[in-house]
Design an enzyme around this catalytic site. Sequence first.
Site, PDB file in Angstrom:
ATOM      1  CG  HIS A 168      16.175 -11.099  15.552  1.00  0.00           C
ATOM      2  ND1 HIS A 168      17.250 -10.910  14.995  1.00  0.00           N
ATOM      3  CD2 HIS A 168      15.637 -11.924  14.933  1.00  0.00           C
ATOM      4  CE1 HIS A 168      17.245 -11.852  14.072  1.00  0.00           C
ATOM      5  NE2 HIS A 168      16.129 -12.190  14.015  1.00  0.00           N
ATOM      6  CB  CYS A 255      23.890 -11.529  15.496  1.00  0.00           C
ATOM      7  SG  CYS A 255      22.665 -10.337  16.051  1.00  0.00           S
TER       8      CYS A 255
HETATM    9  N1  GLY Z   1      21.207  -9.351   8.480  1.00  0.00           N
HETATM   10  C1  GLY Z   1      20.720  -9.997   9.515  1.00  0.00           C
HETATM   11  C2  GLY Z   1      19.236 -10.440   9.360  1.00  0.00           C
HETATM   12  O1  GLY Z   1      18.515  -9.717   8.916  1.00  0.00           O
HETATM   13  O2  GLY Z   1      18.862 -11.540   9.537  1.00  0.00           O
END
Ligand code: GLY
Length: 260
Positions: A168, A255
């Site tokens: 991300h 996250c």
């Molecule tokens: N394990 C977090 C994701 O891949 O979205």
Amino acid sequence: MSAQFSRAIVRTPGQSYAQGLTSSEQLGTPDLPRTLEQHAQYCRALRECGLELTTLPADERFPDGTFVEDTAVIAERVAVVTRPGAASRAGEVNAIAAALSVLRPRIERLEAPATLDGGDICQAGEHFFIGISARTNAEGARQLAAILKAHGYTASTIDIRTHRTLLHLKTGMAWLGERRCVVVPGFPRPPELASYEFIEVAAAESYAANCVLVNDQVLVAAGFPAMSTRLRSLGFALRTLEVSEFRKMDGGLSCLSLRL
Ligand code: GLY
């Protein structure tokens, strides 16, 4: 300008946590009791930063559900429920939308074919950087930017698809108030970042780039001493947290909560 929050939404990791998505198998399988302990410490740190928590129970259908940040984008004037880019995560948004609906009068939604993970969104005051990634497509970025614009914000995109190690945008970038950003080496530098001061983490400490400014403190991952020393020398108050079990599943500090 800084990041002021009064609440966070978190979700307890479930028994199925280790079955989630990861590209970090070399780090081993997460240990569930340790995962729960690290999550509890994380929640404690948010409370100590002055946040009230909305804690959602685990849902075993969604092993990645504890990574709530991907399910919404929340700013002062607007809240948007996303369409996560991984099929296994699509259903995570329902519980988040329900929780958000008691906190915010109006919630916007993205429509197909948009996909967008909240981890690809980095808010820097009134501007939003939107990462184009394997999870967030151009249509997701377009729809989110339009919603943000309607509420008086600006937005621009950063394509991270050539940076192979970034899941991300916020895997490689964090906003630390004013015009300061933490970035990993080789992070793209689009014109919208031209006026920013960069705090570049050492390549060996890249994971630590995913830090989070919460009110007057910065949450940072434990085990990255150069990064912590650098931030302290710049005057930041740090709260260092163990997140080894979240790293094993490609997750990080940002996250684990939706901050509002
Ligand atoms: N394990 C977090 C994701 O891949 O979205």
